[in-house]
Design an enzyme around this catalytic site. Structure first.
Site, PDB file in Angstrom:
ATOM      1  N   ALA A   1       0.819  -1.217   0.000  1.00 32.34           N
ATOM      2  CA  ALA A   1       0.000   0.000   0.000  1.00 32.34           C
ATOM      3  C   ALA A   1       0.851   1.264   0.000  1.00 32.34           C
ATOM      4  O   ALA A   1       0.371   2.346  -0.360  1.00 32.34           O
ATOM      5  CB  ALA A   1      -0.904  -0.002   1.236  1.00 32.34           C
ATOM      6  N   LYS A   2       2.109   1.136   0.386  1.00 32.46           N
ATOM      7  CA  LYS A   2       2.975   2.309   0.529  1.00 32.46           C
ATOM      8  C   LYS A   2       3.317   2.963  -0.809  1.00 32.46           C
ATOM      9  O   LYS A   2       3.771   4.110  -0.846  1.00 32.46           O
ATOM     10  CB  LYS A   2       4.263   1.920   1.254  1.00 32.46           C
ATOM     11  CG  LYS A   2       4.054   1.353   2.655  1.00 32.46           C
ATOM     12  CD  LYS A   2       3.485   2.382   3.609  1.00 32.46           C
ATOM     13  CE  LYS A   2       3.478   1.868   5.036  1.00 32.46           C
ATOM     14  NZ  LYS A   2       2.970   2.857   6.006  1.00 32.46           N
TER      15      LYS A   2
END
Length: 453
Positions: free
Chosen positions: A43-44
């Site tokens: 998700a980063k």
């Protein structure tokens, strides 16, 4: 033709996948937002792109500059992808508890990796927070990302991940559950979802050793709650500005063991090769199941890929060393199976005490059986040696027979753990097990404690 201009164009629009087996017992539809479908496998990627774009826009990051960030690995990967495409250099400062895979992957995509100790205070000059700031001050034309306090972190999820979840569930989502680290994911998504429907409940997953749950419930930052833990990617010993506690309805804490065990269960039972925090999230869902009703739609976010943890949670030896594998322990030999092949270290009655001390130091042991030609006749442990030294500073030059204690009890193969445990006392710190063929092995209190699940 359909194609992306570069790899950054493939970030987002990750799938929602129904969880079936690992969430048995939960009376609700449970969907996982699988963020490992991003190009950097986490998700980063979303917030890395947003933070760099915003820093470029206001001049904090200039052409040819160096990006510096303290990261558990995934943010570093997202930053690396953007750095490659846009021509920046990258220095990632990472704590030594993170998996070797994360460090190797960062180096593979061109990042310089600086490793710092985990078990130090955030303000310690050796901490990865402090080292990141120092490197930013010392490096010309550099920009310190600071994902913990950088508002672009949460904004990325407000603009992207939140809307995706709302659209994918057709607005039917009732609960959102996610691990909390920097706070950007939970806060950004929560802000968007609660604007759409204030009744949506937001649950954060915390870990033991982190301050979030107690702070949320009491407003107290309790330093006694801070201690080292194994689970990666969630929990903190600081309060990042990105954690908006007003948007979070509650937290539940998950143990290191449960997080690791459920990480493997997700792969084995759902076919989703997810990272460590996903295991914590699934166990957290089960702990929260009384909050869910049959008509509810629960979305849980899986932050990253299991490829980051092949040498840890997905490694049997690593799991076994930490007592995380469910292995039945019923007999004496079960508690020493991992080192049963090692030779028994002994001392002889006529040796000097100094010889025993040297042997204990060399092999890092706290007790040692004593033998003569007839067999086991005594024992030595740290407390015996300490007391003897207090009484006589020349103890080291005396023969062992003069200060040794009683011999350790000897049990046979097949003796139950319960029977072995009863042989330990204040006067007796170990038990010997007869392996046959004249061989023996030692069972210590540490071995018994290590078998407790």
């Amino acid at each position: 033709m359909q194609y992306a201009e570069n790899i950054l164009g493939t970030i987002g629009n990750t799938p929602l996948v129904k969880l079936n087996k690992v969430t048995e017992g939960i009376d609700a539809l449970v969907l996982a937002k699988v963020e490992s479908f991003n190009p950097g496998n986490s998700a980063k990627d979303r917030m890395a792109t947003k933070m760099i774009a915003d820093a470029e826009a206001d001049g904090r990051l200039k052409p040819g500059g160096t990006i510096i960030e303290g990261t558990s690995g995934n943010t570093g990967m997202g930053l690396a992808l953007v750095a490659i495409i846009k021509g920046y250099k990258l220095i990632c400062v990472i704590s030594d508890k993170q998996s070797k895979e994360k460090m190797d992957i960062l180096r593979a995509v061109g990042a310089k990796v600086v490793v710092c100790p985990t078990d130090v205070e955030p303000t310690d000059p050796r901490s990865y927070y402090s080292v990141s700031k120092r490197l930013a001050e010392e490096t010309p034309n550099s920009w310190y990302v600071n994902q913990y306090d950088n508002p672009s972190n949460a904004i990325a999820h407000y603009e992207q991940t939140g809307p995706e979840i709302w659209e994918q569930t057709e607005g039917k989502i009732t609960h959102f559950v996610v691990g909390v680290g920097t706070g950007g994911t939970i806060s950004g998504i929560a802000k968007y979802l609660k604007e759409k429907n204030p009744k949506i409940k937001i649950w954060g997953i915390d870990t033991y050793g982190s301050v979030f749950k107690k702070y949320h419930e009491t407003g107290i930052f309790d330093e006694n709650e801070i201690y080292s833990y194994i689970t990666e990617g969630i929990g903190e010993d600081i309060l990042p500005k990105n954690v908006d506690f007003s948007l979070i309805d509650g937290f539940t804490k998950v143990t290191d063991k449960d997080a690791a065990v459920y990480t493997r269960k997700i792969a084995l039972e759902e076919g989703i090769f997810a990272g460590n925090s996903a295991g914590a999230v699934v166990k957290g869902l089960l702990q929260l199941k009384e909050h869910f009703k049959p008509e509810d739609v629960v979305v849980a976010l899986f932050h990253d890929s299991g490829s980051r943890y092949v040498g840890k949670m997905y490694n049997d030896d690593w799991m076994r060393e930490r007592g995380f594998l469910e292995v039945e322990v019923t007999k004496a030999e079960d508690v020493i199976k991992d080192h049963i092949e090692k030779p028994l270290i002994v001392a002889r009655t006529e040796e000097l005490v100094s010889h025993a001390i040297e042997r204990m130091r060399k092999y890092k042991i706290s007790q040692i059986p004593v033998m003569d030609i007839t067999g086991f006749v005594g024992s030595l442990d740290e407390s015996d040696l300490f007391q003897s030294y207090v009484n006589d500073t020349k103890t080291a030059d005396r023969p062992i027979r003069e200060i040794m204690g009683k011999p350790y009890p000897v049990v046979q193969l097949g003796t139950t753990i319960e029977a072995v445990s009863k042989l330990f006392s204040r006067e007796n710190d170990a038990v010997l097990i007869d392996l046959g063929n004249g061989k023996h092995h030692i069972i210590t209190k540490y071995d018994i404690i290590g078998s407790i699940k």
